[in-house]
Design a protein around this motif. Sequence first.
Motif, short mmCIF file in Angstrom:
data_model
loop_
_atom_site.label_atom_id
_atom_site.label_comp_id
_atom_site.label_asym_id
_atom_site.label_seq_id
_atom_site.Cartn_x
_atom_site.Cartn_y
_atom_site.Cartn_z
N THR A 183 2.45 11.57 -1.06
CA THR A 183 0.95 10.62 -0.30
C THR A 183 1.94 9.40 0.46
O THR A 183 0.71 9.13 1.71
CB THR A 183 1.42 9.10 -1.54
OG1 THR A 183 3.26 8.80 -1.51
CG2 THR A 183 0.72 9.34 -3.21
N TYR A 184 2.68 10.33 1.34
CA TYR A 184 2.94 9.99 2.99
C TYR A 184 4.56 11.16 3.20
O TYR A 184 5.12 11.66 2.37
CB TYR A 184 4.12 8.75 2.99
CG TYR A 184 5.04 8.05 4.10
CD1 TYR A 184 4.21 7.83 4.77
CD2 TYR A 184 6.09 8.26 4.14
CE1 TYR A 184 4.76 8.11 6.10
CE2 TYR A 184 7.33 8.16 4.73
CZ TYR A 184 6.23 7.49 6.42
OH TYR A 184 6.47 8.17 6.96
N PHE A 223 1.00 -0.91 -0.15
CA PHE A 223 -0.01 0.13 -0.66
C PHE A 223 1.18 1.26 0.02
O PHE A 223 2.30 1.48 0.86
CB PHE A 223 -0.86 -0.65 1.11
CG PHE A 223 -2.12 -1.00 1.60
CD1 PHE A 223 -3.27 -1.02 0.52
CD2 PHE A 223 -1.41 -1.93 2.24
CE1 PHE A 223 -3.91 -2.59 0.47
CE2 PHE A 223 -2.09 -3.45 2.01
CZ PHE A 223 -3.27 -3.37 1.72
N GLN A 224 0.56 2.18 -0.98
CA GLN A 224 1.61 3.46 -0.46
C GLN A 224 1.55 4.24 1.51
O GLN A 224 2.45 4.21 1.39
CB GLN A 224 0.42 4.48 -1.38
CG GLN A 224 0.97 4.66 -2.87
CD GLN A 224 1.71 4.90 -3.50
OE1 GLN A 224 3.06 5.33 -3.09
NE2 GLN A 224 2.41 3.58 -4.68
N SER A 225 0.56 3.64 1.82
CA SER A 225 0.85 4.15 3.65
C SER A 225 1.57 2.64 3.98
O SER A 225 1.63 1.62 3.72
CB SER A 225 -1.22 4.16 3.86
OG SER A 225 -0.49 4.34 5.37
N ALA A 269 -7.68 3.80 4.30
CA ALA A 269 -8.45 3.72 2.87
C ALA A 269 -7.60 3.59 1.73
O ALA A 269 -8.10 3.22 0.70
CB ALA A 269 -9.82 5.16 2.76
N ALA A 270 -6.44 3.73 1.79
CA ALA A 270 -5.25 3.10 1.02
C ALA A 270 -5.52 2.04 0.33
O ALA A 270 -5.90 0.81 0.62
CB ALA A 270 -4.21 3.25 1.21
N GLY A 285 -7.11 -3.39 -5.90
CA GLY A 285 -8.41 -1.87 -5.23
C GLY A 285 -8.32 -2.78 -3.22
O GLY A 285 -9.46 -2.67 -3.31
N ILE A 286 -7.65 -3.44 -2.80
CA ILE A 286 -8.50 -4.17 -1.61
C ILE A 286 -8.00 -2.73 -0.41
O ILE A 286 -6.46 -2.44 -0.76
CB ILE A 286 -7.51 -5.07 -1.85
CG1 ILE A 286 -8.12 -6.29 -2.18
CG2 ILE A 286 -8.08 -5.94 -0.48
CD1 ILE A 286 -7.47 -7.75 -2.08
N SER A 287 -8.39 -2.02 0.05
CA SER A 287 -7.95 -1.06 1.31
C SER A 287 -6.71 -1.53 2.60
O SER A 287 -7.30 -3.58 2.82
CB SER A 287 -9.29 -0.38 0.98
OG SER A 287 -10.10 -1.20 2.06
N VAL A 288 -6.45 -0.97 2.64
CA VAL A 288 -6.08 -1.29 4.29
C VAL A 288 -6.89 -2.12 4.79
O VAL A 288 -7.14 -2.94 5.53
CB VAL A 288 -5.06 -0.09 4.32
CG1 VAL A 288 -4.49 -1.06 6.19
CG2 VAL A 288 -4.27 0.22 3.92
#
Length: 415
Positions: A326-327, A135-137, A155-156, A161-164
């Motif tokens: 993004t971070y 994930f980007q997070s 929500a990342a 397409g799967i979220s955290v």
Amino acid sequence: MNTANDAPSLGQTLMARLDEAATFSRPGPGVTRLFCSEEHRQVLEPIGDWMRQAGLEPSLDASGNLVGRNPRAIAGEKTLILGSHQDTVTEGGKYDGMLGVALPLVALQALKEQDVELPYGVEVVAFGDEEGTRFQSTLIGSRALAGTLDDESLAARDAEGISVAEAIQAFGGEPEAIPDLARRPEQVLGFVEVHIEQGPVLESREHAVGVVTALTGIERQRVSVTGKAGHAGTTPMAGRRDALVGAAEMVVEADRLLQATDNFVGVVGKLEVRPNAVNVIPSEVTFTLELRSPDAETRARGREEILSAFRRLAEARGLEVAIERTYAAEAVACAEWLIEVLEEACDGAGEPAERMFSGAGHDGLAMHDLTDIGMLFVRCRDGLSHHPDEAITAEDAERATRVMMQFLRAMASRV
């Protein structure tokens, strides 16, 4: 049957455990173990066994961390938190992160076998995510403990397409219960992490270990360059709006500016091209830009210079560019008192250890919001990391484990 003379050394035990953990990986070079993956699930079994052998009770928390607590920690006494992350980059090495999970457990087990009872609580945490590969997070597990993990991070989404939050739920965590994980600062003694250096300084000093003074500031940008697709054979070269050519110029310009600035490093590490066809002019390119500096002003000034150059290059080629941060995490200092206790431990173990700065980010970036942090570096061959050839020696593993044992004893006078 092993005797005292042929029992494995602490270093051998640690290396064997790191080898075992490395088997839980996607096929391919090196180690690839992503947050909330099947490999993540599988590696928790041996880590849980190591925790029990060290006198800790393991449990999976709501964010996907595996946490081992000794009886004093379970009873609510003031607690020292140790640990690092289980996840890796794609095709990474077997020591980045996992060393900081396995080493304190070997040290605690050795103390337990010597009938040493520490007068404070101890937690060892195998954080679920630090690298941010899936994930980007990033720093999901440590931010959960620090109480700073926000809804936006949950929500990342990954490439599928799967979220955290969805990944944590499927893994057996409880996203809605994550706020309850936040530790109370008054109950925490501090956070200490052992990590390979990921650089050449210790090798150049011929030292096995080093004491870290601060962690670098990091930020990541997602850059989208949009042009216009067209037939590669029939569209004249003049006037083309080739997004890949524009993006390539941006990558080169970023490298030039980074090369020209002291205490400032960065990388374009991921690049995606659309439509990615052999005979079509690229219409869109998305790439990541990561920037690091121990000095916030240097990083801010360098970032603006690079992003201004991106906009200028896009305009010159008739392209559109969109930039999203993004971070971001500012540089943080290790606590002077923990630095001193680590230095005392190195001295007690007969290990020379000079102070040094970390050019990489670690879980301490998040844990600093909760408590004082400290960090011990271990020499790695050629300073290489995030690579299948990442390596440490059994001798250095032994020496670092003995430093940790000295540190845990020395902490008794600080409670």
